[in-house]
Motif scaffolding. Structure first.
Motif: not given
Length: 105
Positions: A54-62
């Motif tokens: 989830a953290r990786e996806r949030i970083d990518a989305a950000q």
């Protein structure tokens, strides 16, 4: 349109990831009193793995949002630089409409 479908796909993926994370967390909370040893460790590892994804996806989305925002700012600056009077007229029109809407209260 490709930008919107890409953003929607990213949003859907994030939502799915968070729903899975919430489900794993609920499962861990429900069974934490009953579990001991390896089962509890396995569930904690699954939870950590979910949090990491989830953290990786949030970083990518950000990063994606940041790039799209920068592109929008650049396009706006280019347009205003090329068409300054049209931009002033548009801003005045929007201000006038907002003034009418606020004045009706």
């Amino acid at each position: 349109m490709p930008r919107k479908s890409n953003a929607n796909a990213t949003t859907d993926a994030l939502l799915a990831e968070f729903q899975a994370l919430v489900a794993d967390t609920e499962k861990l909370l429900q069974t934490s009193t009953e579990l001991a040893g390896e089962e509890a460790d396995r569930l904690r590892d699954q939870l950590r793995s979910g949090l990491h994804r989830a953290r990786e996806r949030i970083d990518a989305a950000q990063e994606s949002v940041r790039e799209h925002g920068k592109a929008a700012v650049d396009a706006t600056e280019d347009y205003v630089g090329e068409h300054p009077w049209q931009a002033v007229g548009l801003a005045a029109g929007v201000g006038f409409l907002l003034g009418l809407l606020v004045g009706r209260r």
